[in-house]
Design a protein around this motif. Structure first.
Motif, PDB file in Angstrom:
ATOM      1  N   LEU A 182       0.606  -0.970  -0.337  1.00 57.33           N
ATOM      2  CA  LEU A 182       0.376  -0.014   0.347  1.00 57.33           C
ATOM      3  C   LEU A 182       0.324   1.378   0.088  1.00 57.33           C
ATOM      4  CD1 LEU A 182      -3.157  -0.900   2.623  1.00 57.33           C
ATOM      5  CD2 LEU A 182      -2.669  -0.240  -0.471  1.00 57.33           C
ATOM      6  N   ASP A 183       2.135   1.481   0.467  1.00 53.17           N
ATOM      7  CA  ASP A 183       2.957   2.426   0.809  1.00 53.17           C
ATOM      8  C   ASP A 183       3.122   2.899  -0.238  1.00 53.17           C
ATOM      9  OD1 ASP A 183       2.324   2.839   3.530  1.00 53.17           O
ATOM     10  OD2 ASP A 183       3.555   1.335   4.317  1.00 53.17           O
ATOM     11  N   LEU A 184       4.116   1.708  -1.284  1.00 54.36           N
ATOM     12  CA  LEU A 184       4.490   1.981  -2.666  1.00 54.36           C
ATOM     13  C   LEU A 184       3.333   2.448  -3.471  1.00 54.36           C
ATOM     14  CD1 LEU A 184       6.777  -1.465  -3.025  1.00 54.36           C
ATOM     15  CD2 LEU A 184       7.299   0.389  -2.467  1.00 54.36           C
ATOM     16  N   ALA A 185       2.909   2.088  -2.903  1.00 57.95           N
ATOM     17  CA  ALA A 185       0.919   2.499  -4.198  1.00 57.95           C
ATOM     18  C   ALA A 185       0.758   4.332  -3.767  1.00 57.95           C
ATOM     19  CB  ALA A 185       0.031   1.714  -3.467  1.00 57.95           C
ATOM     20  N   MET A 186       0.688   4.052  -2.583  1.00 58.19           N
ATOM     21  CA  MET A 186       0.755   6.092  -1.984  1.00 58.19           C
ATOM     22  C   MET A 186       1.451   6.678  -2.839  1.00 58.19           C
ATOM     23  SD  MET A 186      -1.896   6.402  -0.399  1.00 58.19           S
ATOM     24  CE  MET A 186      -1.624   8.178  -0.117  1.00 58.19           C
ATOM     25  N   CYS A 187       3.180   6.182  -2.826  1.00 56.67           N
ATOM     26  CA  CYS A 187       3.612   6.877  -3.620  1.00 56.67           C
ATOM     27  C   CYS A 187       3.392   7.212  -5.446  1.00 56.67           C
ATOM     28  CB  CYS A 187       5.029   6.388  -2.972  1.00 56.67           C
ATOM     29  SG  CYS A 187       6.662   7.257  -3.768  1.00 56.67           S
ATOM     30  N   PHE A 188       3.443   6.025  -5.199  1.00 54.36           N
ATOM     31  CA  PHE A 188       3.299   5.677  -7.053  1.00 54.36           C
ATOM     32  C   PHE A 188       2.283   6.841  -7.313  1.00 54.36           C
ATOM     33  CE2 PHE A 188       0.866   4.991 -11.037  1.00 54.36           C
ATOM     34  CZ  PHE A 188       1.764   4.925 -12.113  1.00 54.36           C
ATOM     35  N   ILE A 189       1.049   6.996  -6.504  1.00 59.48           N
ATOM     36  CA  ILE A 189      -0.514   7.229  -7.017  1.00 59.48           C
ATOM     37  C   ILE A 189      -0.319   8.617  -6.661  1.00 59.48           C
ATOM     38  CG2 ILE A 189      -2.885   7.565  -6.327  1.00 59.48           C
ATOM     39  CD1 ILE A 189      -2.602   4.670  -5.862  1.00 59.48           C
ATOM     40  N   LEU A 190       0.508   9.515  -5.525  1.00 63.42           N
ATOM     41  CA  LEU A 190       0.612  10.715  -5.086  1.00 63.42           C
ATOM     42  C   LEU A 190       1.383  11.323  -6.239  1.00 63.42           C
ATOM     43  CD1 LEU A 190       0.836  10.574  -1.325  1.00 63.42           C
ATOM     44  CD2 LEU A 190      -0.627  12.147  -2.516  1.00 63.42           C
ATOM     45  N   ALA A 191       2.241  10.688  -6.516  1.00 61.76           N
ATOM     46  CA  ALA A 191       3.094  11.536  -7.359  1.00 61.76           C
ATOM     47  C   ALA A 191       2.690  11.594  -9.058  1.00 61.76           C
ATOM     48  CB  ALA A 191       4.387  10.478  -7.890  1.00 61.76           C
ATOM     49  N   ASP A 192       1.582  10.756  -9.350  1.00 56.84           N
ATOM     50  CA  ASP A 192       1.731  10.784 -11.152  1.00 56.84           C
ATOM     51  C   ASP A 192       0.070  11.618 -10.925  1.00 56.84           C
ATOM     52  OD1 ASP A 192       0.392   8.900 -13.409  1.00 56.84           O
ATOM     53  OD2 ASP A 192      -1.379   9.132 -12.582  1.00 56.84           O
ATOM     54  N   THR A 193      -0.572  11.839  -9.516  1.00 60.46           N
ATOM     55  CA  THR A 193      -1.983  12.851  -9.296  1.00 60.46           C
ATOM     56  C   THR A 193      -1.071  14.362  -8.798  1.00 60.46           C
ATOM     57  OG1 THR A 193      -3.048  11.461  -8.107  1.00 60.46           O
ATOM     58  CG2 THR A 193      -3.154  13.430  -8.245  1.00 60.46           C
ATOM     59  N   ILE A 194       0.002  14.555  -8.071  1.00 62.78           N
ATOM     60  CA  ILE A 194       0.714  15.730  -8.594  1.00 62.78           C
ATOM     61  C   ILE A 194       1.242  16.209  -9.521  1.00 62.78           C
ATOM     62  CG2 ILE A 194       2.195  16.533  -7.266  1.00 62.78           C
ATOM     63  CD1 ILE A 194       2.369  15.472  -5.043  1.00 62.78           C
ATOM     64  N   ASN A 195       1.665  15.439 -10.379  1.00 61.14           N
ATOM     65  CA  ASN A 195       1.330  15.757 -12.259  1.00 61.14           C
ATOM     66  C   ASN A 195       0.570  16.222 -12.511  1.00 61.14           C
ATOM     67  OD1 ASN A 195       5.002  15.459 -11.914  1.00 61.14           O
ATOM     68  ND2 ASN A 195       4.900  12.924 -12.179  1.00 61.14           N
ATOM     69  N   TYR A 196       0.071  15.324 -12.578  1.00 62.55           N
ATOM     70  CA  TYR A 196      -1.661  15.478 -13.710  1.00 62.55           C
ATOM     71  C   TYR A 196      -1.733  17.024 -13.224  1.00 62.55           C
ATOM     72  CZ  TYR A 196      -6.577  15.518 -15.215  1.00 62.55           C
ATOM     73  OH  TYR A 196      -7.706  16.062 -15.765  1.00 62.55           O
ATOM     74  N   VAL A 197      -1.953  17.828 -11.810  1.00 63.21           N
ATOM     75  CA  VAL A 197      -2.265  18.846 -11.093  1.00 63.21           C
ATOM     76  C   VAL A 197      -1.160  19.588 -11.951  1.00 63.21           C
ATOM     77  CG1 VAL A 197      -2.483  19.912  -9.430  1.00 63.21           C
ATOM     78  CG2 VAL A 197      -3.525  18.021  -9.476  1.00 63.21           C
ATOM     79  N   LYS A 198      -0.114  19.331 -12.057  1.00 64.34           N
ATOM     80  CA  LYS A 198       0.866  20.595 -12.189  1.00 64.34           C
ATOM     81  C   LYS A 198       0.537  20.558 -14.232  1.00 64.34           C
ATOM     82  CE  LYS A 198       4.269  19.627  -8.514  1.00 64.34           C
ATOM     83  NZ  LYS A 198       5.780  19.778  -8.199  1.00 64.34           N
ATOM     84  N   GLU A 199       0.526  19.642 -14.742  1.00 66.31           N
ATOM     85  CA  GLU A 199      -0.062  19.723 -16.070  1.00 66.31           C
ATOM     86  C   GLU A 199      -0.832  20.665 -16.879  1.00 66.31           C
ATOM     87  OE1 GLU A 199      -0.187  15.645 -17.613  1.00 66.31           O
ATOM     88  OE2 GLU A 199       2.345  15.400 -17.410  1.00 66.31           O
ATOM     89  N   GLN A 200      -2.129  20.458 -15.819  1.00 70.71           N
ATOM     90  CA  GLN A 200      -3.816  21.419 -15.593  1.00 70.71           C
ATOM     91  C   GLN A 200      -2.650  23.206 -15.250  1.00 70.71           C
ATOM     92  OE1 GLN A 200      -6.138  19.627 -17.712  1.00 70.71           O
ATOM     93  NE2 GLN A 200      -5.112  18.220 -17.901  1.00 70.71           N
TER      94      GLN A 200
END
Length: 416
Positions: A374-392
């Motif tokens: 779960l913690d590795l998944a949290m790291c991956f999803i947080l990074a992906d979400t933050i990148n998406y927000v920045k791209e927007q």
């Protein structure tokens, strides 16, 4: 109350051992004695909880049984005492209220040591009045050997940097014994001897405690079908289908990583995580003002996040949810945060990977990691979400970036 505390009103130092004690066992007693010896305290007070805020939706044995078992367990040690201070107090039990009351009763210069599980230290900033609480007493974080000591000591260091607090760490092997395991053994008529004092074993058998205990089932007190009907009318059809997907995914994750209780909580949190999502924007803002919900500037600047904060309040007011772990899972399902509880991580991840999501880059990797760690998944999803927000062209919420740094550090520590 004064008569109860007459025996140690003049003590210079006191350790406080709180807990539901359902039932009290040898792990509690070994811990209390270890703390008494290490810090040379005059007395250890065992305080059975009354109505703890974090266990409002859990079945707990009647307080008189828990109190009497605690008395029986401690009566042969002159350095131990038992207090009714919490079980006789009306309303929800908060540690700050107990410590404040003890400070009034004891001598002005008394030094108090509050014994708690190491896991609680990670959540202490979310307790009632944490800053004042840490100024009133020392904390002794106890755990069994093998606990992630590095992570705990890091959290203790961070707390000390923010507040003039005194937090100590102790490993206690006997903490491998658990009350929940004893209850299950008693229910299944398995031996419980030597796990707890013989007087408590005899008491459990005499009153047939835990023999007919029903498994906790929050569906007995929360009508899930009624909840779903209400959500159907509050959400657009696409959102409702998403909600059912999050419910299903959260229950699967909880079945793997948690207990039956976690699975039940995951179902409720999964259903309610978006309960305020389809409210019109002006209604969301008006309700936040009406309910006096404190929105930070970053959330106000990003209205897409408001529904999570409001949703936790709607879950409490309209769906009668009082369990703080469920409410926090709803509140942080959009941003995440450092030191998330198991339920918070499950809902955050389930919201991202639920089966009704349209396929996008990264979702399959997120699903793979979710069933690996779960913690590795949290790291991956947080990074992906933050990148998406920045791209927007938007700015991520600072708490999301703090969470990402926290889980990145976890990943680095895991690879060492």
């Amino acid at each position: 109350m004064l008569n109860e505390f007459a025996g140690f009103q003049n003590c210079k130092s006191i350790a406080i051992m709180g807990g539901t004690f359902d039932p009290i066992h040898n792990g509690h007693l070994v811990t209390a004695e270890a703390v008494r010896h290490r810090f040379n305290v005059d007395k250890v007070i065992f305080i059975p909880t009354g109505r703890p805020a974090h266990k409002m939706n859990q079945t707990v044995t009647h307080h008189e049984h828990r109190y009497l078992m605690t008395v029986l367990a401690t009566m042969r040690n002159d350095n131990f005492d038992v207090s009714r201070i919490e079980i006789d107090r009306e309303g929800t039990t908060y540690t700050i209220d107990t410590i404040t009351e003890l400070k009034k009763i004891c001598r002005p210069d008394v030094r108090l040591y509050f014994i708690t599980g190491a896991d609680a230290i990670h959540q202490i900033m979310h307790w009632k009045e944490p800053e004042r609480l840490m100024s009133l007493c020392d904390f002794v974080a106890v755990t069994r050997p093998g606990y992630d000591k590095k992570k705990l000591l890091s959290d203790i260091k961070n707390i000390k940097e923010k507040f003039p607090s005194r937090i100590h760490f102790m490993e206690v092997p006997a903490l491998a014994i658990s009350s929940s395991d004893i209850r299950m053994r008693a229910k299944e008529d398995a031996p419980i001897k030597y796990l707890l004092p013989q007087a408590v074993v005899d008491y459990i058998h005499k009153f047939e405690l835990y023999q007919n205990e029903e498994d906790l089932d929050m569906s007995n007190t929360i009508n899930l079908e009624s909840m779903k009907e209400k959500l159907q009318s509050a959400l657009q059809i696409k959102r409702y289908i998403h909600t059912l997907g999050v419910e299903s995914e959260a229950m699967k994750l909880a079945e793997i990583y948690g207990t039956k209780q976690d699975k039940q909580k995951a179902q409720i949190a999964g259903l309610l995580h978006d309960c305020a999502k389809d409210y019109p924007r002006d209604l969301q803002q008006r309700l936040c003002k009406e309910y006096k919900l404190a929105l930070d500037e970053d959330t106000i600047r990003t209205p897409q996040l408001i529904h999570a904060v409001l949703g936790a309040e709607i879950a409490k007011r309209e769906y009668q949810i009082t369990d703080t772990t469920i409410l926090d899972a709803i509140r942080y399902h959009t941003t995440g945060r450092p030191h998330m509880s198991l339920l918070e991580k499950i809902i955050y991840i389930a919201d991202y990977i639920e089966p009704n999501r349209e396929k996008f880059d990264g979702i399959e990797e997120a699903r793979r990691l979710a069933y690996l760690d779960l913690d590795l998944a949290m790291c991956f999803i947080l990074a992906d979400t933050i990148n998406y927000v920045k791209e927007q062209g938007r700015k991520p919420h600072p708490i999301s970036e703090e969470a990402l740094q926290y889980y990145k550090q976890y990943q680095e520590d895991s690879n060492e």
